[in-house]
Enzyme design. Sequence first.
Site, PDB file in Angstrom:
ATOM      1  N   ARG A 101       0.855  -1.192   0.000  1.00 55.17           N
ATOM      2  CA  ARG A 101       0.000   0.000   0.000  1.00 55.17           C
ATOM      3  C   ARG A 101       0.889   1.239   0.000  1.00 55.17           C
ATOM      4  O   ARG A 101       1.512   1.542   1.024  1.00 55.17           O
ATOM      5  CB  ARG A 101      -0.883   0.054   1.249  1.00 55.17           C
ATOM      6  CG  ARG A 101      -1.976  -0.985   1.357  1.00 55.17           C
ATOM      7  CD  ARG A 101      -2.778  -0.645   2.615  1.00 55.17           C
ATOM      8  NE  ARG A 101      -3.903  -1.525   2.839  1.00 55.17           N
ATOM      9  CZ  ARG A 101      -4.005  -2.363   3.867  1.00 55.17           C
ATOM     10  NH1 ARG A 101      -3.029  -2.449   4.750  1.00 55.17           N
ATOM     11  NH2 ARG A 101      -5.077  -3.113   4.023  1.00 55.17           N
ATOM     12  N   ASP A 133       7.011  -6.130   3.705  1.00 54.55           N
ATOM     13  CA  ASP A 133       6.897  -7.436   3.055  1.00 54.55           C
ATOM     14  C   ASP A 133       6.527  -7.167   1.592  1.00 54.55           C
ATOM     15  O   ASP A 133       6.344  -6.007   1.197  1.00 54.55           O
ATOM     16  CB  ASP A 133       5.802  -8.239   3.771  1.00 54.55           C
ATOM     17  CG  ASP A 133       5.863  -9.734   3.497  1.00 54.55           C
ATOM     18  OD1 ASP A 133       6.747 -10.178   2.746  1.00 54.55           O
ATOM     19  OD2 ASP A 133       5.016 -10.469   4.041  1.00 54.55           O
ATOM     20  N   HIS A 140       5.378 -12.490   8.311  1.00 56.71           N
ATOM     21  CA  HIS A 140       5.970 -11.154   8.377  1.00 56.71           C
ATOM     22  C   HIS A 140       6.006 -10.643   9.820  1.00 56.71           C
ATOM     23  O   HIS A 140       7.010 -10.077  10.270  1.00 56.71           O
ATOM     24  CB  HIS A 140       5.183 -10.191   7.480  1.00 56.71           C
ATOM     25  CG  HIS A 140       5.776  -8.822   7.405  1.00 56.71           C
ATOM     26  ND1 HIS A 140       5.054  -7.722   7.011  1.00 56.71           N
ATOM     27  CD2 HIS A 140       7.031  -8.365   7.680  1.00 56.71           C
ATOM     28  CE1 HIS A 140       5.847  -6.653   7.043  1.00 56.71           C
ATOM     29  NE2 HIS A 140       7.039  -7.020   7.454  1.00 56.71           N
ATOM     30  N   ASP A 179       0.077  -0.523   8.150  1.00 59.71           N
ATOM     31  CA  ASP A 179       0.247   0.611   7.231  1.00 59.71           C
ATOM     32  C   ASP A 179      -1.052   1.328   6.880  1.00 59.71           C
ATOM     33  O   ASP A 179      -1.029   2.359   6.201  1.00 59.71           O
ATOM     34  CB  ASP A 179       0.934   0.141   5.940  1.00 59.71           C
ATOM     35  CG  ASP A 179       0.197  -1.011   5.261  1.00 59.71           C
ATOM     36  OD1 ASP A 179      -0.840  -1.463   5.789  1.00 59.71           O
ATOM     37  OD2 ASP A 179       0.660  -1.471   4.201  1.00 59.71           O
ATOM     38  N   ASP A 180      -2.190   0.814   7.354  1.00 62.40           N
ATOM     39  CA  ASP A 180      -3.473   1.466   7.033  1.00 62.40           C
ATOM     40  C   ASP A 180      -4.100   2.111   8.260  1.00 62.40           C
ATOM     41  O   ASP A 180      -5.304   2.319   8.306  1.00 62.40           O
ATOM     42  CB  ASP A 180      -4.446   0.452   6.419  1.00 62.40           C
ATOM     43  CG  ASP A 180      -4.773  -0.695   7.374  1.00 62.40           C
ATOM     44  OD1 ASP A 180      -4.056  -0.848   8.391  1.00 62.40           O
ATOM     45  OD2 ASP A 180      -5.733  -1.441   7.109  1.00 62.40           O
ATOM     46  N   ASP A 233      -3.897 -12.979  14.885  1.00 60.32           N
ATOM     47  CA  ASP A 233      -4.663 -12.194  15.865  1.00 60.32           C
ATOM     48  C   ASP A 233      -5.724 -13.052  16.555  1.00 60.32           C
ATOM     49  O   ASP A 233      -5.930 -12.944  17.771  1.00 60.32           O
ATOM     50  CB  ASP A 233      -5.263 -10.919  15.245  1.00 60.32           C
ATOM     51  CG  ASP A 233      -5.960 -11.158  13.922  1.00 60.32           C
ATOM     52  OD1 ASP A 233      -5.860 -12.268  13.363  1.00 60.32           O
ATOM     53  OD2 ASP A 233      -6.614 -10.222  13.421  1.00 60.32           O
ATOM     54  N   SER A 273      -8.532  -9.258   4.078  1.00 60.06           N
ATOM     55  CA  SER A 273      -9.894  -9.592   4.529  1.00 60.06           C
ATOM     56  C   SER A 273     -10.957  -9.022   3.592  1.00 60.06           C
ATOM     57  O   SER A 273     -12.149  -9.179   3.843  1.00 60.06           O
ATOM     58  CB  SER A 273     -10.120  -9.076   5.955  1.00 60.06           C
ATOM     59  OG  SER A 273     -10.048  -7.669   5.986  1.00 60.06           O
TER      60      SER A 273
END
Length: 347
Positions: A16, A43, A89, A111-112, A190, A221
């Site tokens: 991204r 990654d 990662h 990163d988001d 998670d 997702s």
Amino acid sequence: SPSQPVLPVLVLACDRSTVRRCLDKLLRYRPSERRFPVIVSQDCGHAETARVIESYGQAVAHIRQPDLSDIPVPPEHRKFQGYYKIARHYRWALGQVFRVFRYRAAIVVEDDLEVAPDFFEYFQALFPVLQGDSSLWCVSAWNDNGKEQMVDPSQAELLYRTDFFPGLGWLLLAELWDELEPKWPKAFWDDWMRQPEQRRGRSCVRPEVSRTMTFGRKGVSHGQFFDQYLKFIKLNDRFVPFTRLDLSYLRKDEYDGRFFLPRVYAAPEVKVEELQGNRRRELGAVRLQYRGREAFKAFAKALGIMDDLKSGVPRGGYHGIVSFVYRGRRVYLAPPQDWTGYDPSWS
């Protein structure tokens, strides 16, 4: 020094180029480059994203996951290859932070995520709380039920203990990585964190108003919860001087004995119809009691909070209790007071 700990921010990135939005906010709000070094672990080998990260020069450290190979997965998991790569990662990047750079703690973001103005203040204040309480295993910036109409922005300083691992901007200690690394999962890290074998009865701290928000609809997702929940999460916009506040109420004995549980069970009980009909407003904070998985899910759906359970634990829940705001009033969705623990078959 203990009052000025070094807390690196590990940013996990892939393909991204919008990582710029995440990094811009981190660098704008961080009070000290020395105390909050930013490490971007990339990654995927995506060239455009790499150029964006490199454009920050010395302001961030850019490390690259060396193994970009496909991962052998069971045939029925072929569509989940992305989740296997994410877990690989995470393992590599956390290994770099704790084994190579040898930091004692780390704040993990993806990163988001966009961070709030007091993101660093929050983690700096809660680092000693986490260090000093073995019944805690993480501090998270995220409220799973933090949609704008479900939180009280006038209580932006309010923090909770939660038995649900929230992620989405979270602090862990090196000692926890020592424990998790040898058994780190191949995928779905998670949800693995939310299993009783990993949690071991420990809690995280979470805020009333989130200190992160996600802008990443695109991902492995495929925006599963994004359109329904995530894009409505309220990002805190009022700076709270957490390092000057007394956070001792978060200690387990204090929280369970005086602060939270007595407050919940002192709240008058109401029926869901009374909440939906906006009746009995004079009562102030109220409690809605559920017995059983189906009742919990029905009430959660009716009131607009997240109804999924992981290993029996509701999102944001503590001792089975979920605290949120409904039509401007505080509601505790709670099991009976003689609650004896989570049932992992509730999922």
